[in-house]
Design a protein around this motif. Structure first.
Motif, PDB file in Angstrom:
ATOM      1  N   LYS A 249       0.797  -0.737   0.172  1.00 28.80           N
ATOM      2  CA  LYS A 249      -0.435  -0.067   0.166  1.00 28.80           C
ATOM      3  C   LYS A 249       0.906   1.327   0.049  1.00 28.80           C
ATOM      4  N   GLU A 250       1.598   1.056   1.379  1.00 25.45           N
ATOM      5  CA  GLU A 250       2.723   1.809   0.279  1.00 25.45           C
ATOM      6  C   GLU A 250       3.353   2.167  -0.236  1.00 25.45           C
ATOM      7  N   GLY A 251       3.365   1.467  -1.195  1.00 25.96           N
ATOM      8  CA  GLY A 251       4.698   1.166  -2.345  1.00 25.96           C
ATOM      9  C   GLY A 251       3.328   2.606  -3.582  1.00 25.96           C
ATOM     10  N   PHE A 255       4.185   6.125  -5.233  1.00 26.88           N
ATOM     11  CA  PHE A 255       4.168   6.281  -5.808  1.00 26.88           C
ATOM     12  C   PHE A 255       3.066   7.874  -6.500  1.00 26.88           C
ATOM     13  N   ILE A 256       1.950   7.818  -6.069  1.00 30.59           N
ATOM     14  CA  ILE A 256       1.444   8.907  -6.354  1.00 30.59           C
ATOM     15  C   ILE A 256       1.217  10.054  -5.598  1.00 30.59           C
ATOM     16  N   GLU A 257       1.949  10.219  -4.881  1.00 29.05           N
ATOM     17  CA  GLU A 257       2.416  11.362  -4.293  1.00 29.05           C
ATOM     18  C   GLU A 257       4.351  11.655  -4.636  1.00 29.05           C
ATOM     19  N   LYS A 258       4.748  10.759  -5.414  1.00 30.77           N
ATOM     20  CA  LYS A 258       5.885  11.205  -5.853  1.00 30.77           C
ATOM     21  C   LYS A 258       6.962  11.075  -4.825  1.00 30.77           C
ATOM     22  N   ARG A 259       6.665  10.211  -4.093  1.00 26.71           N
ATOM     23  CA  ARG A 259       7.877  10.755  -2.920  1.00 26.71           C
ATOM     24  C   ARG A 259       8.893   9.071  -2.185  1.00 26.71           C
ATOM     25  N   PRO A 260       9.514   9.280  -1.876  1.00 25.37           N
ATOM     26  CA  PRO A 260      10.274   8.491  -1.316  1.00 25.37           C
ATOM     27  C   PRO A 260       9.250   6.792  -0.437  1.00 25.37           C
TER      28      PRO A 260
END
Length: 266
Positions: A249-251, A255-260
């Motif tokens: 879910k974090e992955g 991706f959606i939030e464009k962050r590590p």
């Protein structure tokens, strides 16, 4: 025990750096010759790596100028004569040959003289970095014995029959460039940079989702041991499990939030 009161049988030195466990072979005054004590402590270190949820990757390295000249034969031979194992049966096997098996990756840094047990640990590691000055040899035949921790079949697996027999049956030395050609190591670096490079790679692995890393390693190992069909047969159930983890879910969210991504291993 202080540094000036060193145990004559050496030790395995541990250091935790975040999610990394640095496992140091520490008997440089004897070219890191392995003793039964060191084998037992190495197995305990791999067991700690396996069982500690905070740890994600092991980094195996050595103190001094050499990784190891091999076994301290006067100390190790009595165990083999009696048929006793070097590795306690309840601990994780650093050579990855029997239960309890390792699920977490190990990156290894080699330098200088790296004989016998060094080669077999190298072949059991997931990624191996060699300094340019490495001298390798699986020299058991020169001592009237044979390699006993995986070299007899892993040489063939990595390098092919002829290349394996040339080295196993002569005990001849080979250098870092040859180890790279034979797929025994993944990179060769200037002397003194091997540990930093191993740590860099281990750090990159530790940034990934740990359950996914372990599942990837396990599936690849299944293919090596039992064939690609066995590995393929496990993919669907493993993927279903992974897709239902917090890390999956974090992955997606990262991706959606464009962050590590910030993976937690759940």
């Amino acid at each position: 025990m202080s540094e000036t009161e060193r145990d004559p049988d050496g030790r395995i030195k541990l250091e935790q750096r975040g999610a990394l466990l640095l496992i140091g072979i520490d008997r440089p005054e004897k070219r890191n010759g392995f003793t039964p004590k060191m084998f037992a402590e190495l197995a305990a270190a791999y067991t700690r790596l396996e069982e500690d949820p905070e740890l994600r990757v092991g980094v195996l390295h050595a103190e001094g100028d050499h990784f190891t000249a091999g076994l301290d034969m006067p100390k190790c031979a009595p165990l083999r004569k009696e048929g006793r194992p070097y590795i306690p049966l309840t601990e994780v096997d650093p050579f990855d040959l029997r239960e309890p098996m390792r699920s977490k990756p190990v990156v290894m840094a080699l330098k200088g003289i790296s004989f016998t047990v060094a080669v077999e640990l190298m072949l059991a590691a997931d990624i191996a970095i060699a300094a340019e000055d490495c001298r390798f040899s699986q020299l058991e035949v020169k001592r009237g014995i044979m390699a006993g921790c995986g070299a007899t079949f892993r040489f063939v697996e990595r390098a092919g029959w002829g290349n394996a027999m040339k080295l196993l049956l002569t005990g001849d030395e080979f250098n870092a460039a040859e180890a790279l050609r034979l797929n025994f190591v993944q990179e060769v670096v200037p002397v003194g940079q091997e540990l930093d490079r191993a740590l860099e790679i281990a750090g990159r692995i530790a940034e990934q989702a740990p359950l996914a890393v372990q599942a990837t390693r396990d599936n690849a190992r299944t293919a090596v041991n039992y064939g690609w069909q066995a590995a393929y047969g496990r993919i669907a159930s493993t993927q279903r499990r992974l897709f239902n983890t917090e890390d999956a879910k974090e992955g997606v969210q990262s991706f959606i939030e464009k962050r590590p991504a910030r993976f937690v291993g759940r």
